[in-house]
Scaffold this motif. Structure first.
Motif, PDB file in Angstrom:
ATOM      1  N   ILE A  22      -5.992  42.307 -30.035  1.00  0.00           N
ATOM      2  CA  ILE A  22      -7.306  42.880 -29.720  1.00  0.00           C
ATOM      3  C   ILE A  22      -7.551  42.849 -28.215  1.00  0.00           C
ATOM      4  N   LEU A  23      -7.163  41.747 -27.582  1.00  0.00           N
ATOM      5  CA  LEU A  23      -7.351  41.630 -26.136  1.00  0.00           C
ATOM      6  C   LEU A  23      -6.522  42.675 -25.385  1.00  0.00           C
ATOM      7  N   SER A  24      -5.294  42.904 -25.834  1.00  0.00           N
ATOM      8  CA  SER A  24      -4.418  43.885 -25.175  1.00  0.00           C
ATOM      9  C   SER A  24      -4.961  45.301 -25.344  1.00  0.00           C
ATOM     10  N   VAL A  25      -5.372  45.629 -26.569  1.00  0.00           N
ATOM     11  CA  VAL A  25      -5.926  46.967 -26.821  1.00  0.00           C
ATOM     12  C   VAL A  25      -7.205  47.170 -26.015  1.00  0.00           C
ATOM     13  N   THR A  26      -8.035  46.138 -25.962  1.00  0.00           N
ATOM     14  CA  THR A  26      -9.275  46.227 -25.180  1.00  0.00           C
ATOM     15  C   THR A  26      -8.974  46.493 -23.709  1.00  0.00           C
ATOM     16  N   ALA A  27      -7.952  45.805 -23.179  1.00  0.00           N
ATOM     17  CA  ALA A  27      -7.576  45.999 -21.778  1.00  0.00           C
ATOM     18  C   ALA A  27      -7.130  47.440 -21.529  1.00  0.00           C
ATOM     19  N   VAL A  61       7.782  35.474 -26.021  1.00  0.00           N
ATOM     20  CA  VAL A  61       8.131  36.694 -25.289  1.00  0.00           C
ATOM     21  C   VAL A  61       7.153  37.811 -25.630  1.00  0.00           C
ATOM     22  N   ALA A  62       6.798  37.927 -26.911  1.00  0.00           N
ATOM     23  CA  ALA A  62       5.789  38.927 -27.295  1.00  0.00           C
ATOM     24  C   ALA A  62       4.470  38.650 -26.585  1.00  0.00           C
ATOM     25  N   ALA A  63       4.134  37.374 -26.490  1.00  0.00           N
ATOM     26  CA  ALA A  63       2.877  37.002 -25.840  1.00  0.00           C
ATOM     27  C   ALA A  63       2.890  37.331 -24.355  1.00  0.00           C
ATOM     28  N   VAL A  64       4.005  37.052 -23.667  1.00  0.00           N
ATOM     29  CA  VAL A  64       4.027  37.335 -22.223  1.00  0.00           C
ATOM     30  C   VAL A  64       4.051  38.843 -21.960  1.00  0.00           C
ATOM     31  N   ALA A 106     -14.366  28.261 -23.009  1.00  0.00           N
ATOM     32  CA  ALA A 106     -13.612  29.513 -23.000  1.00  0.00           C
ATOM     33  C   ALA A 106     -12.120  29.251 -23.178  1.00  0.00           C
ATOM     34  N   SER A 107     -11.618  28.209 -22.530  1.00  0.00           N
ATOM     35  CA  SER A 107     -10.203  27.868 -22.639  1.00  0.00           C
ATOM     36  C   SER A 107      -9.852  27.461 -24.063  1.00  0.00           C
ATOM     37  N   PHE A 108     -10.736  26.697 -24.683  1.00  0.00           N
ATOM     38  CA  PHE A 108     -10.494  26.258 -26.052  1.00  0.00           C
ATOM     39  C   PHE A 108     -10.431  27.445 -27.006  1.00  0.00           C
ATOM     40  N   VAL A 109     -11.374  28.373 -26.857  1.00  0.00           N
ATOM     41  CA  VAL A 109     -11.425  29.530 -27.758  1.00  0.00           C
ATOM     42  C   VAL A 109     -10.212  30.436 -27.545  1.00  0.00           C
ATOM     43  N   LEU A 110      -9.891  30.732 -26.276  1.00  0.00           N
ATOM     44  CA  LEU A 110      -8.765  31.623 -25.994  1.00  0.00           C
ATOM     45  C   LEU A 110      -7.428  30.989 -26.364  1.00  0.00           C
ATOM     46  N   GLY A 111      -7.370  29.658 -26.370  1.00  0.00           N
ATOM     47  CA  GLY A 111      -6.116  28.981 -26.680  1.00  0.00           C
ATOM     48  C   GLY A 111      -5.840  28.802 -28.152  1.00  0.00           C
ATOM     49  N   MET A 112      -6.792  29.154 -29.013  1.00  0.00           N
ATOM     50  CA  MET A 112      -6.630  28.925 -30.447  1.00  0.00           C
ATOM     51  C   MET A 112      -5.412  29.651 -31.007  1.00  0.00           C
ATOM     52  N   GLY A 113      -4.484  28.879 -31.536  1.00  0.00           N
ATOM     53  CA  GLY A 113      -3.360  29.442 -32.260  1.00  0.00           C
ATOM     54  C   GLY A 113      -2.287  30.079 -31.413  1.00  0.00           C
ATOM     55  N   LEU A 114      -2.440  30.061 -30.085  1.00  0.00           N
ATOM     56  CA  LEU A 114      -1.435  30.690 -29.224  1.00  0.00           C
ATOM     57  C   LEU A 114      -0.389  29.669 -28.783  1.00  0.00           C
ATOM     58  N   PRO A 115       0.839  30.117 -28.532  1.00  0.00           N
ATOM     59  CA  PRO A 115       1.833  29.212 -27.956  1.00  0.00           C
ATOM     60  C   PRO A 115       1.366  28.703 -26.594  1.00  0.00           C
ATOM     61  N   THR A 116       1.920  27.568 -26.180  1.00  0.00           N
ATOM     62  CA  THR A 116       1.518  26.933 -24.923  1.00  0.00           C
ATOM     63  C   THR A 116       1.504  27.897 -23.757  1.00  0.00           C
ATOM     64  N   SER A 117       2.620  28.569 -23.535  1.00  0.00           N
ATOM     65  CA  SER A 117       2.742  29.435 -22.368  1.00  0.00           C
ATOM     66  C   SER A 117       1.801  30.636 -22.453  1.00  0.00           C
ATOM     67  N   LEU A 175       4.767  43.484 -32.532  1.00  0.00           N
ATOM     68  CA  LEU A 175       5.340  42.137 -32.415  1.00  0.00           C
ATOM     69  C   LEU A 175       4.248  41.083 -32.261  1.00  0.00           C
ATOM     70  N   VAL A 176       3.241  41.394 -31.459  1.00  0.00           N
ATOM     71  CA  VAL A 176       2.141  40.446 -31.262  1.00  0.00           C
ATOM     72  C   VAL A 176       1.393  40.220 -32.569  1.00  0.00           C
ATOM     73  N   ARG A 177       1.112  41.299 -33.279  1.00  0.00           N
ATOM     74  CA  ARG A 177       0.390  41.165 -34.558  1.00  0.00           C
ATOM     75  C   ARG A 177       1.189  40.348 -35.562  1.00  0.00           C
ATOM     76  N   LYS A 178       2.493  40.592 -35.652  1.00  0.00           N
ATOM     77  CA  LYS A 178       3.305  39.922 -36.663  1.00  0.00           C
ATOM     78  C   LYS A 178       3.637  38.483 -36.305  1.00  0.00           C
ATOM     79  N   THR A 179       3.687  38.164 -35.012  1.00  0.00           N
ATOM     80  CA  THR A 179       4.100  36.810 -34.624  1.00  0.00           C
ATOM     81  C   THR A 179       2.949  35.933 -34.158  1.00  0.00           C
ATOM     82  N   LEU A 180       1.834  36.546 -33.717  1.00  0.00           N
ATOM     83  CA  LEU A 180       0.747  35.752 -33.135  1.00  0.00           C
ATOM     84  C   LEU A 180      -0.616  36.006 -33.768  1.00  0.00           C
ATOM     85  N   GLY A 181      -0.755  37.059 -34.534  1.00  0.00           N
ATOM     86  CA  GLY A 181      -2.050  37.336 -35.135  1.00  0.00           C
ATOM     87  C   GLY A 181      -2.832  38.386 -34.362  1.00  0.00           C
ATOM     88  N   TRP A 182      -4.147  38.386 -34.585  1.00  0.00           N
ATOM     89  CA  TRP A 182      -4.988  39.479 -34.095  1.00  0.00           C
ATOM     90  C   TRP A 182      -5.554  39.253 -32.700  1.00  0.00           C
TER      91      TRP A 182
END
Length: 648
Positions: free
Chosen positions: A141-146, A415-418, A459-470, A130-137
C-alpha cells in the motif's frame, strides 16, 4: 535413492497448489538461480569491477525470478500460476537489458524510451506481487501510494502538491538510475545482506548454531534456572549471525523451550524468554539484521562506527534479560540442569570448538580494517575449509546447494522489501516529500523534543509491524529519522532510536511474530507469551530514550561522557529490571518496585550526563542512592533455600 531425488528432498519449495511436476521444476530452477545469485554476489564482493546499476539489476532480476517461482506454487488458481510463471521469465529481462544496454543508456543521459517504460511497469508489477506474497499489504500500500502521489501530485493543492511526473520521468528515475529500484538499499542487499546471510546459513549448516547452544549450556547449566539463561545466551549468539528474530526462535527454540519447561519454567515464560532473547541478535553487531550496513550507508559513516555504537546498548539489553531470567528462576524456585556445567563446556569446545573459528576470524579481520564484504568472503572460505575436519560437519555438494537455496529463501522478503523501499525513497527524493514529512512531525510535536520522540516512537512501532529488520529500518530512516536530526540529535542517535522502536514489534502485540513463533513451540497462548516477552524485554523501550540524554552509550562524546553514560545506563537498566521482576532474593512489594522506578527516573534525569548544576547533581545522586540502598536491603534479606532436583 538417486542423487537428484535426494537433492530434491532437501531443496523442495513449499507446494500448496502446484502439481508435483511443477514443484520439481520450480525447485530446481530456484536452486540454480540461488547458485547464480551467490556467484554474482561473491564475485562482486571479492573482485569488484561490476558497475553498480548492472550488478544490482542482475541480482534483483534473478532474485525476483526465483521468488515468482516460489510464490506460484502457493497460488490456487491455474491461470494465475501461469501468469506468475510468465512474469518470472519476464523478471530476468530487465537485468539482462540493463547489462547489455548500459553504455547506450549512459550516452542518452538515462532518458527513457518506450521499451524502458514497459520494463518499468513490468518491474513494478513483479515487485508488488513479491511484496504482497512475502510481506503482506502494508509495504504494498505504501509503494502504490508513493507511485500515485508521484503521478497525480498535480491534483493535490497546497505545499504537499507538485507538478506531477509522467511515466517517462518515473521510468528514468526509478528504473534507469540508482535512485529507485537499484538505489542504495538494493546496493546494501547485494553487498552485505545476502553475503552475510550466506555466511550465517553456512555456519548453521556446519553446526555452529548447535555449538552456541551447547556452550551456553556449559556456562549456565548448573545455575538455578540455567536452561533459561542458556536459552538467552544461545539465542542471542545465534541471532548475531542470522539477524532474524523469528528464524532464531524456530532454530534454537525447538531445543531450548522444551529444556526450560523440563526444569519448571511455565510454557508462557519459556516462550517469552526465547522470543525476547531471539530479538537480541537484531541489535547486536556484527550483522544486526543487516541494518548495520544500511545505517552506515545512509548516515555516511564507516560500518565499524555503527557496530561500535550498537555494542553497549545491545549488551545492556542482554544484561537486563539475563538478570530478569535469573530472578524469574529464583522467584519460581526452579531446578538446575545438572547435565550442563564446566565439563560439558570443555567437551563441547574440545570436540566442536573449531566451528567458532570463522566468527572469530571475521571479528579479527574487521578490527584489522578489512572491508566487511571482503572479510565475509574470507570467512565463507574459511568455514568451507574447516567443515571437512569431522564427518558430522561435512556438507559436500548437496550441502552447498542447500546453503545457496536456503540463503535465497531467507533473504527473498528482504530483497522484495528493499526494492519496494527503493520506490518509496525514489519518489520522496523526486518530489521533496521526505523533507515535508519530517517538518510535519516537528510541527505536530510543537517543537518539544520529548513530544516528538514519543510521536517518532509510535510511528516507528506502527511502520515496523511485521516487517523484516532491514525493511523496517529503511522505511523509518527515510520517513521518520529526518525529524529527529532536524532537532539537533546526532545522526547515529536518531537512527538508532527509530531502529530500536522499529524492531520492538517482534515481541509486542498485536503483531509479535517472534513471540507467536515461540508460543507455537511452547504450547502457550500467543498473546500472553507476547505480553510476557515485553515484560522481560522492556529495556528495549527504555534504552532508545537514553540515546538522547546519554549519547555516551553510543560512543558519542568525550571519554567522561561515555563512561558516565554507560554507568548511569547500567544502573537504570538493572533497577528497572528488578522492579519489573518483582523479586530479588525475596518477593518485593509494589512500594519497593515504585521506589526502584523512581530511582531509575532520577538517574535518567533529562540533562547531559556531565551536567553539574545543583538540580541535576542532587537528582542523580539521589537516584543512585535509592537504587543502591534498595538493592542492598534486598540482597541482605534471608533467601529461601533452592531445591535442586535432577531433570527428567
Amino acid at each position: 535413492m538417486s542423487f537428484l531425488s535426494q537433492l530434491y528432498s532437501k531443496i523442495a519449495l513449499p507446494n500448496e497448489h502446484g502439481t508435483e511436476k511443477e514443484a520439481i521444476i520450480a525447485s530446481f530452477l530456484y536452486t540454480i538461480l540461488a547458485v547464480g545469485v551467490t556467484a554474482i554476489v561473491i564475485w562482486g564482493a571479492y573482485f569488484g569491477g561490476i558497475t553498480a546499476l548492472v550488478l544490482r539489476s542482475m541480482f534483483y532480476s534473478m532474485v525476483a525470478m526465483a521468488g515468482l517461482f516460489a510464490v506460484s506454487l502457493e497460488t490456487r488458481f491455474v491461470p494465475t500460476r501461469v501468469i506468475f510463471y510468465l512474469l518470472a521469465i519476464i523478471a530476468l529481462v530487465p537485468g539482462i537489458y540493463l547489462w547489455h544496454s548500459y553504455f547506450d543508456i549512459v550516452m542518452r543521459g538515462a532518458l527513457s524510451t518506450q521499451i524502458d517504460e514497459w520494463m518499468f511497469i513490468a518491474l513494478v508489477v513483479i515487485t508488488l506481487i513479491l511484496v504482497r506474497k512475502t510481506l503482506g499489504w502494508a509495504l504494498l500500500i505504501l509503494s502504490v501510494t508513493a507511485l500515485l502521489y508521484a503521478y497525480f501530485g498535480y491534483l493535490i493543492p497546497g505545499k504537499y502538491g507538485h507538478g506531477g511526473y509522467d511515466l517517462a520521468r518515473l521510468a528514468s528515475t526509478l528504473f534507469l538510475s540508482t535512485e529507485g529500484f537499484y538505489g542504495a538499499p538494493m546496493g546494501v542487499a547485494v553487498e552485505y545482506i545476502f553475503l552475510f546471510a550466506l555466511l550465517g546459513t553456512l555456519l548453521m549448516q556446519i553446526g555452529t548454531g548447535e555449538v552456541f547452544v551447547d556452550v551456553a549450556r556449559g556456562v549456565t547449566g548448573r545455575i538455578q534456572g540455567g536452561p533459561g539463561l542458556s536459552a538467552a545466551v544461545s539465542s542471542t549468539l545465534v541471532g548475531t549471525i542470522n539477524g532474524s528474530a523469528v528464524a532464531n526462535v524456530v532454530t534454537t527454540g525447538t531445543f531450548t523451550i522444551p529444556l526450560m519447561k523440563r526444569v519448571g519454567y511455565s510454557a508462557k515464560l519459556a516462550g517469552a524468554i526465547e522470543a525476547a532473547a531471539s530479538s537480541a541478535g537484531q541489535i547486536l553487531p556484527p550483522v544486526m539484521g543487516a541494518a548495520a550496513f544500511l545505517m552506515a550507508e545512509i548516515i555516511g559513516v564507516p560500518y565499524s562506527t555503527i557496530a561500535l555504537a550498537a555494542l553497549v546498548p545491545g549488551l545492556l539489553y542482554v544484561l537486563a534479560l539475563l538478570i530478569a531470567v535469573r530472578l524469574e528462576a529464583g522467584k519460581l524456585d526452579l531446578a538446575r540442569d545438572t547435565t550442563g556445567g564446566m565439563k560439558f563446556l570443555i567437551e563441547t569446545l574440545r570436540t566442536r570448538g573449531y566451528l567458532l573459528l570463522p566468527l572469530i576470524g571475521i571479528i579479527a579481520l574487521l578490527f584489522m580494517g578489512m572491508t566487511p564484504t571482503r572479510a565475509a568472503v574470507y570467512c565463507i572460505g574459511f568455514a568451507l575449509l574447516i567443515s571437512p575436519w569431522r564427518k558430522e560437519t561435512r556438507i559436500g555438494l548437496t550441502g552447498l546447494l542447500v546453503v545457496c537455496r536456503n540463503t535465497l529463501f531467507a533473504t527473498l522478503p528482504i530483497v522484495a522489501a528493499v526494492a519496494a523501499a527503493g520506490i518509496v525513497i525514489g519518489v520522496l527524493n523526486l518530489t521533496g516529500m521526505g523533507l515535508m514529512l519530517s517538518s510535519l512531525i516537528v510541527e505536530v510535536g510543537a517543537g518539544n523534543i520529548w513530544a516528538i520522540l514519543l510521536l517518532t516512537a509510535l510511528a516507528s512501532f506502527v511502520l515496523g509491524m511485521g516487517l523484516p529488520t532491514s525493511a523496517a529500518y529503511l522505511l523509518l530512516a527515510v520517513l521518520v529519522a529526518p525529524a529527529l536530526t532536524r532537532l539537533g540529535l546526532p545522526p547515529i542517535s536518531a537512527h538508532m532510536f527509530i531502529f530500536y522502536f522499529g524492531l520492538v514489534s517482534a515481541i509486542t502485540p498485536p503483531v509479535a511474530l517472534a513471540a507467536y513463533a515461540a508460543a507455537s513451540i511452547s504450547g502457550a497462548g500467543a498473546n500472553e507469551t507476547a505480553v510476557e516477552s515485553i515484560r522481560l524485554g522492556f529495556v528495549k523501550l527504555l534504552v532508545p530514550f537514553l540515546f538522547v540524554t546519554m549519547p555516551g552509550i553510543l560512543m558519542i562524546g568525550t571519554p567522561l561522557q561515555i563512561v558516565l553514560g554507560i554507568v548511569f545506563a547500567a544502573f537504570s537498566v538493572i533497577s528497572i529490571t528488578i522492579a519489573f521482576a518483582g523479586w530479588m532474593v525475596r518477593p518485593i512489594s509494589w512500594l519497593e518496585r515504585g521506589v526502584l522506578v523512581a530511582g531509575t527516573l532520577l538517574v535518567c534525569w533529562p540533562t547531559p550526563v556531565d551536567a553539574t548544576d545543583a538540580v541535576t547533581l542532587v537528582a542523580r545522586l539521589a537516584g543512585l542512592g535509592i537504587i543502591g540502598l534498595s538493592v542492598f536491603r534486598m540482597v541482605t534479606a534471608t533467601p529461601r533455600p533452592a531445591i535442586e532436583v535432577q531433570p527428567n
